[in-house]
Scaffold this motif. Structure first.
Motif, PDB file in Angstrom:
ATOM      1  N   UNK A 276       1.529  -4.556   1.710  1.00  0.00           N
ATOM      2  CA  UNK A 276       2.722  -3.306   0.728  1.00  0.00           C
ATOM      3  C   UNK A 276       3.765  -2.258   0.936  1.00  0.00           C
ATOM      4  N   UNK A 277       4.256  -2.862   2.481  1.00  0.00           N
ATOM      5  CA  UNK A 277       5.274  -2.206   3.212  1.00  0.00           C
ATOM      6  C   UNK A 277       6.090  -0.821   1.845  1.00  0.00           C
ATOM      7  N   UNK A 278       6.610  -1.130   0.836  1.00  0.00           N
ATOM      8  CA  UNK A 278       7.445  -0.093  -0.114  1.00  0.00           C
ATOM      9  C   UNK A 278       6.315   0.560  -0.553  1.00  0.00           C
ATOM     10  N   UNK A 279       5.698   0.698  -0.993  1.00  0.00           N
ATOM     11  CA  UNK A 279       4.849   1.172  -1.501  1.00  0.00           C
ATOM     12  C   UNK A 279       3.448   2.780  -0.779  1.00  0.00           C
ATOM     13  N   UNK A 280       4.137   3.829  -1.298  1.00  0.00           N
ATOM     14  CA  UNK A 280       3.498   5.270  -0.832  1.00  0.00           C
ATOM     15  C   UNK A 280       1.734   5.518  -2.109  1.00  0.00           C
ATOM     16  N   UNK A 281       1.515   4.734  -1.562  1.00  0.00           N
ATOM     17  CA  UNK A 281      -0.004   4.670  -2.094  1.00  0.00           C
ATOM     18  C   UNK A 281      -1.041   6.327  -1.315  1.00  0.00           C
ATOM     19  N   UNK A 282      -1.798   6.900  -3.252  1.00  0.00           N
ATOM     20  CA  UNK A 282      -2.338   7.744  -3.882  1.00  0.00           C
ATOM     21  C   UNK A 282      -3.494   8.186  -2.991  1.00  0.00           C
ATOM     22  N   UNK A 283      -4.101   9.030  -2.085  1.00  0.00           N
ATOM     23  CA  UNK A 283      -5.734   9.158  -2.086  1.00  0.00           C
ATOM     24  C   UNK A 283      -6.581   9.824  -2.008  1.00  0.00           C
ATOM     25  N   UNK A 284      -7.136  10.348  -3.160  1.00  0.00           N
ATOM     26  CA  UNK A 284      -7.957  10.847  -3.622  1.00  0.00           C
ATOM     27  C   UNK A 284      -9.102  11.132  -3.950  1.00  0.00           C
ATOM     28  N   UNK A 285     -10.427  12.373  -3.672  1.00  0.00           N
ATOM     29  CA  UNK A 285     -11.548  12.037  -3.809  1.00  0.00           C
ATOM     30  C   UNK A 285     -11.995  13.501  -3.693  1.00  0.00           C
ATOM     31  N   UNK A 286     -13.494  14.030  -4.029  1.00  0.00           N
ATOM     32  CA  UNK A 286     -14.133  15.172  -3.197  1.00  0.00           C
ATOM     33  C   UNK A 286     -15.557  14.360  -4.019  1.00  0.00           C
ATOM     34  N   UNK A 287     -16.898  14.643  -2.812  1.00  0.00           N
ATOM     35  CA  UNK A 287     -18.058  14.755  -3.279  1.00  0.00           C
ATOM     36  C   UNK A 287     -18.738  13.726  -3.255  1.00  0.00           C
ATOM     37  N   UNK A 288     -17.528  12.050  -2.426  1.00  0.00           N
ATOM     38  CA  UNK A 288     -18.189  11.107  -2.767  1.00  0.00           C
ATOM     39  C   UNK A 288     -17.745  10.035  -3.718  1.00  0.00           C
ATOM     40  N   UNK A 289     -16.807  10.720  -4.712  1.00  0.00           N
ATOM     41  CA  UNK A 289     -16.037   9.715  -6.120  1.00  0.00           C
ATOM     42  C   UNK A 289     -14.393   9.918  -5.592  1.00  0.00           C
ATOM     43  N   UNK A 290     -13.909   8.706  -5.475  1.00  0.00           N
ATOM     44  CA  UNK A 290     -12.667   8.160  -4.954  1.00  0.00           C
ATOM     45  C   UNK A 290     -11.247   7.808  -5.655  1.00  0.00           C
ATOM     46  N   UNK A 291     -10.592   7.762  -5.759  1.00  0.00           N
ATOM     47  CA  UNK A 291      -9.170   7.118  -6.302  1.00  0.00           C
ATOM     48  C   UNK A 291      -8.085   6.668  -5.870  1.00  0.00           C
ATOM     49  N   UNK A 292      -8.048   5.736  -5.525  1.00  0.00           N
ATOM     50  CA  UNK A 292      -6.285   5.014  -5.063  1.00  0.00           C
ATOM     51  C   UNK A 292      -5.623   4.236  -5.852  1.00  0.00           C
ATOM     52  N   UNK A 293      -4.047   4.552  -5.629  1.00  0.00           N
ATOM     53  CA  UNK A 293      -3.657   4.405  -6.365  1.00  0.00           C
ATOM     54  C   UNK A 293      -2.363   3.935  -5.899  1.00  0.00           C
ATOM     55  N   UNK A 294      -0.678   3.073  -6.701  1.00  0.00           N
ATOM     56  CA  UNK A 294       0.368   3.200  -6.533  1.00  0.00           C
ATOM     57  C   UNK A 294       0.671   4.952  -6.745  1.00  0.00           C
ATOM     58  N   UNK A 295       1.659   5.099  -5.607  1.00  0.00           N
ATOM     59  CA  UNK A 295       2.121   6.849  -6.425  1.00  0.00           C
ATOM     60  C   UNK A 295       3.848   6.826  -7.066  1.00  0.00           C
ATOM     61  N   UNK A 296       4.689   6.140  -5.443  1.00  0.00           N
ATOM     62  CA  UNK A 296       5.865   5.809  -5.649  1.00  0.00           C
ATOM     63  C   UNK A 296       6.452   4.940  -4.857  1.00  0.00           C
ATOM     64  N   UNK A 297       7.666   4.573  -4.990  1.00  0.00           N
ATOM     65  CA  UNK A 297       8.096   3.778  -3.380  1.00  0.00           C
ATOM     66  C   UNK A 297       8.687   4.759  -1.962  1.00  0.00           C
ATOM     67  N   UNK A 298       8.191   4.519  -1.256  1.00  0.00           N
ATOM     68  CA  UNK A 298       8.674   5.010   0.001  1.00  0.00           C
ATOM     69  C   UNK A 298      10.301   5.539  -0.040  1.00  0.00           C
ATOM     70  N   UNK A 299      11.281   4.651  -0.500  1.00  0.00           N
ATOM     71  CA  UNK A 299      12.508   4.614  -0.827  1.00  0.00           C
ATOM     72  C   UNK A 299      12.500   5.041   1.154  1.00  0.00           C
TER      73      UNK A 299
END
Length: 358
Positions: A276-299
Motif C-alpha cells: 500500500x505504498x501510497x498510504x500513510x498508516x497510523x500507529x498508536x498504542x499504550x500498555x499493550x493496547x495497540x491501534x493501527x489504521x489508515x491516516x492519509x495519503x502520502x501525496x
C-alpha cells in the motif's frame, strides 16, 4: 466579540469535574457545561450551570452513542447557543469522559459560523492521581472502568489518556503524583506546556486570554510528525525515536507486531507497507493496547516509518532490534515495486481492502 472557550478532557470523571468547577468559579460571568455519554442507554446528558446554580439538565437520545454524534447533535449547538447569550463572558466545557479534543478543535477551526462566536482558548487534560502510571501505561480498557463512549468502544485507557495529554495546552494533576509519574506526564506532553498540580492553581483569566494553537498541537500529535524531538531531561522517563525510510514487511508486521506493540510504554507514529505504498498508516498504542489504521495519503511527501516510544525506568533493549527486523531488508527494498502488487496482504481487518486504497 467572541466568547472564550476552555475545554476539559480526561479519563477520570472526578478530576475533570474538579478542574471544571475550579475554572468556572474563578471566572466572572462564566457558564459551565458538562456532557456525559451513557454507552448502555445511548443517552447524552447535558448539565449547564453558572454562579447562580443549575440552569439546565437534559438527556438526549443519540442516534449512535459515539463522540461524533454527540458533537453534532448537542455539544457544538449548545456551545454556540451559550456563546450567543450575553449573560456569560466565558464557557468552560467538560467533554464526555474519554473524549479527545481534536475533533472539536477542528470543527471550530473550519466552521466560519461557529468561529464568529467562539474562541477556543485552551484545551486542558485533567489527570487523576490515584494511579497515574497505571492509567497511562497499563492494558486496562475503558469499558472495564465503565468510561467507554459507545458499546463497541474497545480503546485502552492508556492510549486515550496519553493522547489527551499530548494534545493539551495545559495538564492539571489533581494532586502530586510522585516523581516518576510527574516525569512521565512531562515526557508525554508537548514541550514547554504547563503541568499544574491542583486545580485550584489554574489561572483561569490567563487561560481565557490565550488562544489554542491548533498547528502546534497537531504538529506534536500528528502521526506524520517529522521534527527533531527535544532532549528529554528526566530522571525516570525515557524516550526512544526509531525511524527508517524503509517500510514494514506486511508478513513480518503481522507475525511480530507484539514485539513492538506490547509492553508498559506509549508508542505512536506512522509507517507504510510496500503493498500500500501510497498510504500513510497510523500507529498508536499504550500498555499493550495497540491501534493501527489508515491516516492519509502520502501525496508528495516521501514515505517514512517512524515510531516514538515513551516509558519509565530503562528503555527495553529489544525495541530497536524488533523495529529493524520488521522493516524490509535493504535487499527487499530494492525489489521492483510491482513485485508487491497483490490482491491481499493480511492487513485488511485493520486497513481495509487493497483495492479500496489503490
Amino acid at each position: 466579540m467572541r466568547t472564550p472557550l476552555l475545554v476539559i478532557t480526561g479519563v477520570d470523571p472526578v478530576a475533570m469535574d474538579s478542574a471544571l468547577m475550579s475554572l468556572a468559579w474563578d471566572l466572572p460571568r462564566a457558564v459551565s457545561v458538562r456532557h456525559r455519554i451513557d454507552p448502555h442507554s445511548q443517552l447524552l446528558t447535558r448539565t449547564v450551570s453558572d454562579a447562580s446554580g443549575l440552569l439546565e439538565q437534559e438527556q438526549i437520545q443519540l442516534e449512535h452513542a459515539c463522540v461524533s454524534c454527540a458533537l453534532r447533535e448537542d455539544i457544538m449547538p449548545t456551545l454556540e447557543r451559550l456563546a450567543r447569550d450575553d449573560r456569560w463572558s466565558a464557557i468552560v466545557s467538560g467533554l464526555p469522559t474519554a473524549t479527545e479534543a481534536g475533533q472539536l478543535a477542528h470543527i471550530l477551526a473550519t466552521d466560519g459560523r461557529l468561529a464568529r462566536h467562539l474562541k477556543l482558548s485552551a484545551v486542558l487534560a485533567a489527570v487523576g492521581t490515584g494511579d497515574v502510571v497505571r492509567d497511562l501505561l497499563s492494558d486496562d480498557l475503558l469499558r472495564e472502568r465503565d468510561v467507554h463512549t459507545n458499546p463497541d468502544d474497545d480503546r485502552g485507557v492508556g492510549e486515550v489518556a496519553c493522547a489527551q495529554i499530548e494534545y493539551a495546552d495545559i495538564v492539571v494533576l489533581d494532586a502530586d503524583p510522585g516523581a516518576e509519574a510527574a516525569d512521565l506526564v512531562h515526557a508525554l506532553a508537548r514541550p514547554e506546556i504547563p503541568v499544574i498540580v491542583g486545580a485550584a492553581q489554574l489561572d483561569a483569566a490567563a487561560l481565557t486570554a490565550q488562544r489554542h494553537q491548533s498547528s502546534l498541537n497537531n504538529t506534536w500529535c500528528s502521526p506524520e510528525f517529522d521534527a527533531d524531538l527535544p532532549t528529554l531531561e528526566s530522571r525516570h522517563a525515557w524516550r526512544l525515536d526509531l525511524s527508517s525510510p524503509r517500510p514494514f514487511h506486511p508478513d513480518r508486521l503481522l507475525d511480530q507486531i507484539e514485539r513492538l506493540g506490547t509492553g508498559p510504554y506509549r508508542s505512536r507514529g506512522s509507517f507504510w507497507v510496500p503493498t500500500r505504498p501510497g498510504d500513510l498508516l497510523e500507529w498508536s498504542g499504550a500498555g499493550g493496547q495497540l491501534s493501527i489504521g489508515g491516516y492519509s495519503p502520502w501525496g508528495r511527501r516521501t514515505p517514512m516509518t517512524r515510531l516514538i516510544f515513551t516509558g519509565l525506568g530503562e528503555a527495553p533493549t529489544e525495541l530497536a532490534a524488533a523495529f529493524e527486523d520488521m522493516l524490509l531488508t535493504p535487499t527487499e527494498a530494492l525489489l521492483d515495486r510491482h513485485s508487491w502488487d497483490v490482491l491481499e496482504d493480511g492487513l485488511e481487518p485493520w486497513l481495509g481492502d487493497i483495492r479500496d486504497v489503490a
